[in-house]
Write an enzyme that holds these catalytic residues in place. Structure first.
Site, PDB file in Angstrom:
ATOM      1  N   GLU A 314       0.830  -1.286   0.030  1.00  0.00           N
ATOM      2  CA  GLU A 314       0.045  -0.003   0.087  1.00  0.00           C
ATOM      3  C   GLU A 314       0.950   1.311  -0.118  1.00  0.00           C
ATOM      4  O   GLU A 314       0.605   2.021   0.792  1.00  0.00           O
ATOM      5  CB  GLU A 314      -0.885  -0.018   1.163  1.00  0.00           C
ATOM      6  CG  GLU A 314      -1.847  -1.192   1.152  1.00  0.00           C
ATOM      7  CD  GLU A 314      -3.021  -1.337   2.368  1.00  0.00           C
ATOM      8  OE1 GLU A 314      -2.682  -0.616   3.395  1.00  0.00           O
ATOM      9  OE2 GLU A 314      -4.011  -1.666   2.089  1.00  0.00           O
ATOM     10  N   ARG A 359      -6.434 -11.150  -4.773  1.00  0.00           N
ATOM     11  CA  ARG A 359      -5.715 -10.773  -3.804  1.00  0.00           C
ATOM     12  C   ARG A 359      -5.781 -11.577  -2.495  1.00  0.00           C
ATOM     13  O   ARG A 359      -4.700 -11.432  -2.095  1.00  0.00           O
ATOM     14  CB  ARG A 359      -6.550  -9.514  -3.358  1.00  0.00           C
ATOM     15  CG  ARG A 359      -6.024  -9.134  -1.999  1.00  0.00           C
ATOM     16  CD  ARG A 359      -6.463  -7.418  -1.786  1.00  0.00           C
ATOM     17  NE  ARG A 359      -6.148  -7.141  -0.275  1.00  0.00           N
ATOM     18  CZ  ARG A 359      -6.810  -5.892   0.190  1.00  0.00           C
ATOM     19  NH1 ARG A 359      -7.531  -5.189  -0.414  1.00  0.00           N
ATOM     20  NH2 ARG A 359      -6.529  -5.993   1.590  1.00  0.00           N
ATOM     21  N   LYS A 383      -1.731 -11.614   8.827  1.00  0.00           N
ATOM     22  CA  LYS A 383      -3.337 -11.544   9.184  1.00  0.00           C
ATOM     23  C   LYS A 383      -3.944 -12.668   9.631  1.00  0.00           C
ATOM     24  O   LYS A 383      -3.918 -13.791   8.720  1.00  0.00           O
ATOM     25  CB  LYS A 383      -3.810 -10.531   8.134  1.00  0.00           C
ATOM     26  CG  LYS A 383      -3.587  -9.042   8.251  1.00  0.00           C
ATOM     27  CD  LYS A 383      -4.176  -8.270   7.561  1.00  0.00           C
ATOM     28  CE  LYS A 383      -3.402  -6.619   7.639  1.00  0.00           C
ATOM     29  NZ  LYS A 383      -4.243  -5.717   6.874  1.00  0.00           N
ATOM     30  N   ASP A 388      -8.316  -9.419   4.330  1.00  0.00           N
ATOM     31  CA  ASP A 388      -8.073  -8.099   5.185  1.00  0.00           C
ATOM     32  C   ASP A 388      -9.229  -7.979   6.354  1.00  0.00           C
ATOM     33  O   ASP A 388     -10.068  -6.836   6.266  1.00  0.00           O
ATOM     34  CB  ASP A 388      -8.310  -6.643   4.446  1.00  0.00           C
ATOM     35  CG  ASP A 388      -7.452  -5.542   4.931  1.00  0.00           C
ATOM     36  OD1 ASP A 388      -6.990  -5.842   6.384  1.00  0.00           O
ATOM     37  OD2 ASP A 388      -7.550  -4.415   4.713  1.00  0.00           O
ATOM     38  N   GLU A 416     -12.342  -1.751  11.832  1.00  0.00           N
ATOM     39  CA  GLU A 416     -12.262  -1.171  10.409  1.00  0.00           C
ATOM     40  C   GLU A 416     -13.526  -1.597   9.880  1.00  0.00           C
ATOM     41  O   GLU A 416     -14.130  -0.712   9.057  1.00  0.00           O
ATOM     42  CB  GLU A 416     -11.100  -1.525   9.899  1.00  0.00           C
ATOM     43  CG  GLU A 416     -10.909  -0.867   8.471  1.00  0.00           C
ATOM     44  CD  GLU A 416      -9.544  -1.277   7.960  1.00  0.00           C
ATOM     45  OE1 GLU A 416      -8.756  -1.891   8.571  1.00  0.00           O
ATOM     46  OE2 GLU A 416      -9.369  -0.991   6.500  1.00  0.00           O
ATOM     47  N   TRP A 566      -9.735  -3.051  -4.495  1.00  0.00           N
ATOM     48  CA  TRP A 566     -10.212  -1.970  -3.312  1.00  0.00           C
ATOM     49  C   TRP A 566     -11.901  -1.696  -3.592  1.00  0.00           C
ATOM     50  O   TRP A 566     -12.488  -1.100  -2.675  1.00  0.00           O
ATOM     51  CB  TRP A 566      -9.519  -0.599  -3.237  1.00  0.00           C
ATOM     52  CG  TRP A 566      -8.178  -0.643  -2.571  1.00  0.00           C
ATOM     53  CD1 TRP A 566      -7.605  -1.712  -2.009  1.00  0.00           C
ATOM     54  CD2 TRP A 566      -7.040   0.333  -2.474  1.00  0.00           C
ATOM     55  NE1 TRP A 566      -6.280  -1.569  -1.728  1.00  0.00           N
ATOM     56  CE2 TRP A 566      -6.045  -0.342  -2.039  1.00  0.00           C
ATOM     57  CE3 TRP A 566      -7.166   1.616  -2.878  1.00  0.00           C
ATOM     58  CZ2 TRP A 566      -4.585   0.389  -1.734  1.00  0.00           C
ATOM     59  CZ3 TRP A 566      -5.872   2.403  -2.715  1.00  0.00           C
ATOM     60  CH2 TRP A 566      -4.870   1.892  -2.038  1.00  0.00           C
TER      61      TRP A 566
END
Ligand code: GCW
Length: 719
Positions: A314, A359, A383, A388, A416, A566
């Site tokens: 990123e 991804r 993670k 994500d 988030e 995204w």
């Protein structure tokens, strides 16, 4: 002897005064977290008052002072009468704590054998007789271990457990148990929903906010021993001499509580701060710069934990900027830290866009080839899932694919993608799913917990990180219930085998109430909350269909982000035929990154758990689900079920008025109202959008949306 008596009398008086002050109606603002030392219910008091009469913590050090004060304050508060500190065992009911080195009393017990097995952080709590008196001894090899033991002992009382015949031995299963703060130097917090950063950079090092101590103490109470102070999207300034002085001041506050500091290292810092022309990890000047920087840091913070690095992800710089590999980068930093016993936490959250790429497979592609190549003081931080921090993800394939690498899971405590600090969700249930997932890396039973606690591959260094949900809000986490996730993270990092129920019940009793009915009801709400949130946000394996950028609220139609991955449309792949991302051999085939039994289990439509159906498969709208309903109907009913849960929970919470203090009760009720509003918004917006592909009516039992799809699309964060 006389002096000792006098001292304990003075201590008694001081405590009595303190106690009187503390019991003056203190606003129930949640600031005390789970460390509320109010008087316990009457039925427990009689026995506890006999079992706990004085605190004997001999010796002097910052940690021993903290330990003594905690036991005295807590026992006095919980028992509703002063429990003095004493220099010797004077009566039945002494609580003795320390190490063989700090306390001759403990040394005299000759517990070498018991302590030998406990390592540097474990503790042993045992009911014994000392100089003819009944005593409870909390012993450890280190003062920090004794402090952890003390908090455990207090937890037993706070949760009304018997303490008459104690025989408890514990040590943490994971060595590094850290909170990662994505805090920027300007005081903002990336993905933070509970106010500003806790670190008052501009006032440091001169002014120390008392909250720093409260923070360290809360962490120690649940065994957290590391804190990453700055955002992994790092600013190199944190490594300047000026900032290191501030960092050192924080470290001084944390040290007695055993919380070590970590810093995010910006890979290009040698250029930004050192004026070098490159940050190429194989350039000797670069290596020297980092070595000198490490030396400088350890002068200021002798127990510094190490660096966390987000590299080539990123937009962050990294070794690949110089055509070097992740291993080149990580090992160069590891060499700088090794002389000081510091570690490098290298993040595996790396995903480069390529044509037609998935991804979910990117981290594996980028990192797996380096298995066995990282230095001994590097941990690879992975993670929990491959995308994500979604409401639900299958476990990350790297957990089953890097037997020669020290892996460390990264969880996100801050929400988030899970409704910020507005939605009540208990994350222990989600983390349990991850820990319990079987990677089959070494045959059946190779759970993620066993991979990361080091037992499957004799991993030498172990750890876990949670992205913190704390901030400057008075109640720390923005929502009283979300304190439970900070608590649960610490408890599960200590022991990844604890059940979600056990953690929930402990927390409720320590934080809210001992009322058995209320405890049962709140525990049920907490334990159901994860599934409910998944139902109203991303059921059946859907993921990343949140609004772009801020990630709050539904926006499955979103397709304007600069990177395809995204955008929600990239993830759900809805079309006239059906819904979901095909990750099997007919699609991206990233399912092949899992061990064959896992791969086959997910690849086969008849064995793939419906919870992950749309994660791994593109499924026709009229596909028959196990319930007998078609996919479209089942999907809609999941959304409805999620909404119904929140509606019912609001009612249940309302019924607890009178059991829970009015201040926290009202604040939680307000948040639940927002959660219900949001759940309805999710259901309506997502179903209306997918309906434009499925072209089917909503099944019976699903409420009709109040707005049109266009209205939902036009909606901004504030409805
Ligand atoms: O979840 C994403 C977030 C970014 C975050 C990144 C990461 C710190 O949207 O805000 O950056 O993950 O984990 O690095």
């Amino acid at each position: 002897m006389r002096l000792a008596k006098y001292r304990s009398l003075v201590a008694c008086l001081a405590i009595a005064m303190l106690f009187a002050a503390a019991s003056e109606a203190q606003g129930e603002d949640g600031h005390r977290l789970w460390r509320r030392y109010d008087q316990l219910p009457a039925q427990a008091l009689t026995r506890y008052r006999i079992q706990v009469s004085e605190i004997v913590v001999l010796g002097k050090s910052a940690t021993l002072d903290v330990l003594r004060a905690e036991l005295v304050d807590a026992c006095s508060g919980l028992l509703g009468s002063p429990v003095p500190s004493a220099d010797e065992v004077n009566r039945d009911g002494a609580v003795v704590a320390g190490t063989p080195l700090s306390s001759p009393l403990i040394k005299s017990l000759h517990w070498e054998a018991q302590l030998a097995a406990l390592g540097p952080e474990g503790f042993y709590i045992h009911s014994v007789r000392l100089s003819t008196h009944r005593a409870i001894v909390i012993a450890a090899n280190s003062e920090l271990g004794a402090l952890y033991g003390a908090f455990h002992f207090l937890r037993l009382m706070q949760t009304l457990q018997p303490i008459d015949k104690l025989d408890v031995s514990q040590k943490p299963r994971l060595q590094l148990r850290m909170l990662d703060h994505w805090d920027n130097l300007d005081g903002s917090v990336e993905r933070g929903y509970a106010g500003r950063s806790l670190w008052n950079w501009s006032a440091l090092p001169e002014a120390i906010d008392p909250r720093l101590r409260d923070y360290a103490r809360a962490n120690a109470s649940i065994g957290i021993n590391g804190s990453l102070l700055n955002n992994v999207n790092a600013n190199a300034q944190i490594l300047t001499a000026d900032y290191l002085r501030k960092v050192a001041a924080i470290a001084d506050v944390f040290r007695p509580y055993g919380v070590r500091i970590f810093l995010s290292a910006r890979f290009s810092a040698p250029m930004e701060l050192g004026g070098l022309m490159t940050a190429d990890p194989l350039d000797p000047e670069v290596g020297t710069w980092w070595k000198n920087k490490a030396d400088e840091i350890y002068k200021a913070v002798p127990d510094f934990g190490g660096f966390v690095v987000k590299a080539n992800s990123e937009g962050q710089p990294g070794p690949r900027t110089y055509n070097r590999s992740h291993v080149d980068g990580a090992n160069m930093l590891a060499a700088a830290l090794a002389p000081h016993n510091g570690v490098v936490v290298w993040r595996a959250f790396v995903y480069d866009v390529k044509p037609d790429y998935d991804r979910a497979g990117a981290a594996y592609e980028n990192l797996q080839p380096f298995d066995g190549k990282f230095a001994a003081n590097v941990l690879l931080q992975v993670k929990n899932g491959p995308i994500d921090f979604q409401p639900r993800e299958p476990f990350h394939p790297l957990f089953g694919a890097m037997p020669k690498t020290q892996l460390m899971p990264e969880f996100q405590i801050t929400q988030e993608y899970l409704g910020f600090s507005n939605h009540l969700i208990f994350l222990a249930s989600m983390w349990r799913e991850v820990f319990d997932a079987d990677t089959y890396a070494k045959g059946p039973g190779s759970t993620v917990a066993k991979v990361v606690d080091g037992s499957l591959y004799s991993q030498h260094l172990t750890g876990i990180a949670g992205v913190a949900n704390t901030g400057s809000d008075r109640n720390w986490t923005g929502h009283h219930f979300l304190q439970a996730n900070w608590y649960a993270f610490g408890r599960l990092a200590w022991n990844p085998d604890l059940t979600s129920r056990q953690v929930a019940e402990e927390w409720i009793k320590m934080t809210f109430t001992h009322d058995p009915k209320a405890t049962a009801m709140i525990a049920r709400i907490m334990l159901e909350s994860h599934e409910a949130l998944v139902d109203y946000m991303t059921p059946l394996g859907l993921h990343h269909i949140m609004w772009g950028g801020h990630h709050y609220g539904p926006a499955p139609w979103w397709d304007t982000e600069p990177r395809a991955d995204w955008n929600p449309v990239y993830y759900h792949r809805a079309d006239e035929k059906g819904l979901g991302f095909d990750r099997t051999a007919t699609g991206s085939n990233t399912l092949s990154q899992y061990q064959p039994p896992v791969r086959d289990h997910f690849a086969n439509l008849t064995t793939c758990p419906e919870a992950f159906l749309l994660w791994f498969h593109h499924v026709p709208w009229d596909y028959r689900m196990r319930s007998g309903r078609i996919l479209w109907d089942e999907l809609a009913l999941h959304y409805q079920r999620g909404v119904d849960w929140v509606t019912a929970t609001r009612k249940e919470w309302d019924a607890l008025a009178g059991v829970i203090d009015p201040e926290r009760h009202a604040e939680v009720a307000k948040k639940l109202a927002i959660q219900e509003r949001d759940a309805i918004w999710w259901r309506d917006a997502v179903l209306l959008y997918f309906q434009s592909f499925s072209k089917r009516p909503l099944p019976e039992g699903v409420e009709k949306p109040a707005h049109t799809l266009e209205e939902y699309k036009a909606k901004s964060l504030a409805w």
